[in-house]
Motif scaffolding. Structure first.
Motif, PDB file in Angstrom:
ATOM      1  N   MET A  14       0.823  -1.199   0.000  1.00 38.03           N
ATOM      2  CA  MET A  14       0.000   0.000   0.000  1.00 38.03           C
ATOM      3  C   MET A  14       0.864   1.258   0.000  1.00 38.03           C
ATOM      4  O   MET A  14       1.805   1.374   0.789  1.00 38.03           O
ATOM      5  CB  MET A  14      -0.894  -0.025   1.238  1.00 38.03           C
ATOM      6  CG  MET A  14      -1.959   1.014   1.297  1.00 38.03           C
ATOM      7  SD  MET A  14      -3.251   0.560   2.506  1.00 38.03           S
ATOM      8  CE  MET A  14      -2.290   0.064   3.923  1.00 38.03           C
ATOM      9  N   ALA A  15       0.527   2.197  -0.902  1.00 36.04           N
ATOM     10  CA  ALA A  15       1.230   3.478  -0.940  1.00 36.04           C
ATOM     11  C   ALA A  15       0.245   4.574  -1.323  1.00 36.04           C
ATOM     12  O   ALA A  15      -0.701   4.325  -2.080  1.00 36.04           O
ATOM     13  CB  ALA A  15       2.381   3.442  -1.944  1.00 36.04           C
ATOM     14  N   PRO A  16       0.432   5.794  -0.810  1.00 35.59           N
ATOM     15  CA  PRO A  16      -0.502   6.888  -1.104  1.00 35.59           C
ATOM     16  C   PRO A  16      -0.303   7.453  -2.500  1.00 35.59           C
ATOM     17  O   PRO A  16       0.821   7.520  -3.008  1.00 35.59           O
ATOM     18  CB  PRO A  16      -0.141   7.928  -0.041  1.00 35.59           C
ATOM     19  CG  PRO A  16       1.328   7.715   0.193  1.00 35.59           C
ATOM     20  CD  PRO A  16       1.522   6.229   0.090  1.00 35.59           C
TER      21      PRO A  16
ATOM     22  N   HIS B  78      -2.515  12.766   1.131  1.00 30.51           N
ATOM     23  CA  HIS B  78      -1.952  11.646   1.893  1.00 30.51           C
ATOM     24  C   HIS B  78      -0.422  11.690   1.894  1.00 30.51           C
ATOM     25  O   HIS B  78       0.201  11.467   2.935  1.00 30.51           O
ATOM     26  CB  HIS B  78      -2.445  10.318   1.302  1.00 30.51           C
ATOM     27  CG  HIS B  78      -3.745   9.861   1.882  1.00 30.51           C
ATOM     28  ND1 HIS B  78      -3.954   8.594   2.350  1.00 30.51           N
ATOM     29  CD2 HIS B  78      -4.905  10.523   2.084  1.00 30.51           C
ATOM     30  CE1 HIS B  78      -5.196   8.476   2.810  1.00 30.51           C
ATOM     31  NE2 HIS B  78      -5.790   9.648   2.652  1.00 30.51           N
ATOM     32  N   ILE B  79       0.147  11.967   0.739  1.00 29.89           N
ATOM     33  CA  ILE B  79       1.610  11.986   0.634  1.00 29.89           C
ATOM     34  C   ILE B  79       2.208  13.044   1.560  1.00 29.89           C
ATOM     35  O   ILE B  79       3.148  12.776   2.311  1.00 29.89           O
ATOM     36  CB  ILE B  79       2.048  12.256  -0.826  1.00 29.89           C
ATOM     37  CG1 ILE B  79       1.669  11.063  -1.719  1.00 29.89           C
ATOM     38  CG2 ILE B  79       3.553  12.512  -0.893  1.00 29.89           C
ATOM     39  CD1 ILE B  79       1.852  11.330  -3.205  1.00 29.89           C
ATOM     40  N   GLU B  80       1.617  14.230   1.531  1.00 25.14           N
ATOM     41  CA  GLU B  80       2.191  15.348   2.270  1.00 25.14           C
ATOM     42  C   GLU B  80       1.721  15.409   3.720  1.00 25.14           C
ATOM     43  O   GLU B  80       2.534  15.575   4.642  1.00 25.14           O
ATOM     44  CB  GLU B  80       1.852  16.657   1.560  1.00 25.14           C
ATOM     45  CG  GLU B  80       2.463  16.754   0.155  1.00 25.14           C
ATOM     46  CD  GLU B  80       1.932  17.942  -0.635  1.00 25.14           C
ATOM     47  OE1 GLU B  80       1.140  18.734  -0.065  1.00 25.14           O
ATOM     48  OE2 GLU B  80       2.282  18.071  -1.831  1.00 25.14           O
ATOM     49  N   LYS B  81       0.424  15.268   3.935  1.00 23.77           N
ATOM     50  CA  LYS B  81      -0.104  15.470   5.288  1.00 23.77           C
ATOM     51  C   LYS B  81      -0.059  14.212   6.147  1.00 23.77           C
ATOM     52  O   LYS B  81       0.085  14.301   7.368  1.00 23.77           O
ATOM     53  CB  LYS B  81      -1.536  16.013   5.206  1.00 23.77           C
ATOM     54  CG  LYS B  81      -1.592  17.393   4.549  1.00 23.77           C
ATOM     55  CD  LYS B  81      -2.995  17.962   4.549  1.00 23.77           C
ATOM     56  CE  LYS B  81      -3.015  19.350   3.910  1.00 23.77           C
ATOM     57  NZ  LYS B  81      -4.373  19.946   3.894  1.00 23.77           N
ATOM     58  N   LYS B  82      -0.201  13.058   5.538  1.00 18.87           N
ATOM     59  CA  LYS B  82      -0.161  11.815   6.301  1.00 18.87           C
ATOM     60  C   LYS B  82       1.275  11.345   6.528  1.00 18.87           C
ATOM     61  O   LYS B  82       1.625  10.908   7.628  1.00 18.87           O
ATOM     62  CB  LYS B  82      -0.960  10.737   5.575  1.00 18.87           C
ATOM     63  CG  LYS B  82      -0.994   9.382   6.271  1.00 18.87           C
ATOM     64  CD  LYS B  82      -1.840   8.400   5.468  1.00 18.87           C
ATOM     65  CE  LYS B  82      -1.798   7.008   6.066  1.00 18.87           C
ATOM     66  NZ  LYS B  82      -2.600   6.037   5.263  1.00 18.87           N
TER      67      LYS B  82
ATOM     68  N   GLY C 102      -3.219   1.537  -4.574  1.00 18.65           N
ATOM     69  CA  GLY C 102      -3.029   2.983  -4.705  1.00 18.65           C
ATOM     70  C   GLY C 102      -3.979   3.721  -3.781  1.00 18.65           C
ATOM     71  O   GLY C 102      -5.126   4.037  -4.168  1.00 18.65           O
ATOM     72  N   GLU C 103      -3.547   3.978  -2.568  1.00 20.19           N
ATOM     73  CA  GLU C 103      -4.422   4.595  -1.581  1.00 20.19           C
ATOM     74  C   GLU C 103      -4.843   5.998  -2.024  1.00 20.19           C
ATOM     75  O   GLU C 103      -4.025   6.799  -2.476  1.00 20.19           O
ATOM     76  CB  GLU C 103      -3.723   4.654  -0.227  1.00 20.19           C
ATOM     77  CG  GLU C 103      -4.654   5.012   0.910  1.00 20.19           C
ATOM     78  CD  GLU C 103      -3.983   4.917   2.270  1.00 20.19           C
ATOM     79  OE1 GLU C 103      -4.725   4.924   3.277  1.00 20.19           O
ATOM     80  OE2 GLU C 103      -2.746   4.862   2.341  1.00 20.19           O
TER      81      GLU C 103
END
Length: 393
Positions: free
Chosen positions: A95-97, A102-106, A136-137
């Motif tokens: 699993m990857a954003p 998601h990439i920046e804030k999570k 692809g989250e």
């Protein structure tokens, strides 16, 4: 839509993320056995890196030798690949954003970091001869050009299946169809896509079907639609729609759906909604006098689907809206001698009872889930009224 659609169940992993749900290893084994028996093609059973208990459950299920494919979910980390490989899972879902939020804030990262990590971990998995799928989250909120490029990147580096995710349930069917069609068209034609939808706007089943119509090969679902927040696309709803409305062969034993649903309800503690399609208490229940009168002549008048098809049966309950036909039927089932005056008197008393509110069923919390139904007049109360009126006349 493809002529056959595969069903990938997530009840034991994503479904267990429902607040308050915690399956024991034995619960997971029992549910996995039932999933296998109804013909589910793949099952995501755990997140092994989260606990020793998850590893134990994974070992139990893998040791059972089920016909369905058994996979586990992992973060994009080499150590997760090692653990899953040691457990012997058929496949690993990595699993990857994909969305910037998601990439920046999570994760506090950027797109280059994510893509680099995907390449590194997928190549590592290939070196261990481990089959991996790419999830692809938050695909639906991602820049679609970036999402397309990442799906192709994952495929180029060994991904077996690609999962499009509407992680927070923001899509609607028309938009879902357009998005999935574009993603499929922009990636190698040999790619195998799955769709994963959440139900925040009540559209998870509709969005799943829209994605399948656009060319996706696999539906990811959970039994009873359990999952985080408003849940996931429901296995029973998606499968039934495919089989009956789209005439698609899913390979699922439809008669086993209700038993599967009740097992998950029991082990999860998440009660099935009264009006939930296919498996809810009221799905094949009738009270209205006009409806029951028609149903007694031909069930197709108010049911497009035979309840036996999904392991259910018709149920006629007595209440405020009941008519003489239903009362007459119940008297015949009890084997009582009666005439039309008795029928009219009994019908009137039942209507009066419910009109005053004293016949109202107990709430879900107050009443145990048993047969006969929680709603409508109980058989005991009806028998008492019928015997009293027939005996008095």
């Amino acid at each position: 839509m493809h002529s056959s659609i595969r069903i990938w169940d997530l009840t034991l992993r994503d479904g267990e993320q429902t607040p308050g749900v915690a399956f024991s290893p034995q619960d997971k084994l029992d549910i996995a056995a039932k999933l296998d028996s109804v013909g589910v093609h793949h099952a995501d059973i755990s997140f092994p890196s989260s606990s020793a208990q998850e590893c134990e459950a994974t070992k139990k299920i893998l040791a059972a030798g089920f016909a369905m494919g058994v996979n586990v979910t992992a973060m994009m980390r080499p150590e997760d690949v090692v653990l899953a490989a040691e457990l012997g899972a058929d496949e690993i879902n990595m699993m990857a954003p994909l969305s910037d939020v998601h990439i920046e804030k999570k994760f506090g990262q950027d797109r280059k970091t994510i893509t680099r990590r995907i390449v590194e971990v997928f190549r590592y998995a290939a070196s261990r001869n481990v089959r991996v799928n790419f999830i692809g989250e938050d695909t639906s909120r991602a820049d679609q050009g970036f999402a397309r490029d990442v799906f192709q990147l994952a495929l180029d580096n060994g991904a077996d299946k690609l999962v499009i995710c509407d992680t927070v349930g923001v899509m609607e069917p028309a938009g879902m169809g357009e998005m999935t069609h574009a993603l499929i068209a922009g990636v190698d034609p040999a790619a195998v896509f799955a769709i994963h939808c959440h139900n925040d706007y009540g559209l998870a089943t509709a969005n799943t079907l829209a994605a399948l119509e656009a060319g996706v090969h696999i539906a990811t679902v959970t039994v009873n639609g359990i999952g985080e927040r408003a849940g996931n696309a429901s296995l029973e709803q998606v499968v039934l729609a495919l089989e009956k409305l789209h005439k698609v062969d899913t390979g699922i034993d439809m008669r086993g759906l209700y038993d599967l649903s009740r097992l998950v309800e029991e082990r999860s503690g998440m009660l099935i909604g009264i009006h939930q399609p296919v498996v809810g208490d009221n799905a094949f229940t009738h009270e209205s006098g006009i409806h029951v009168a028609a149903m007694l002549k031909d069930t197709s008048t108010y049911e497009s689907l035979s309840p036996e098809y999904v392991g259910r049966r018709h149920r006629f309950v007595l209440g405020k809206h009941s008519g003489k036909n239903n009362v007459r039927r119940q008297l015949e089932l009890l084997g009582l001698d009666f005439d039309e005056q008795h029928v009219a008197a009994i019908t009137n008393e039942i209507k009066q009872l419910f009109a005053q509110g004293s016949g109202r069923a107990a709430s879900v919390v107050e009443q145990e889930r048993t047969e006969p139904a929680r709603f409508g007049l109980s058989e005991e109360k009806f028998t008492e009224i019928a015997r009293r009126i027939i005996g008095e006349s």
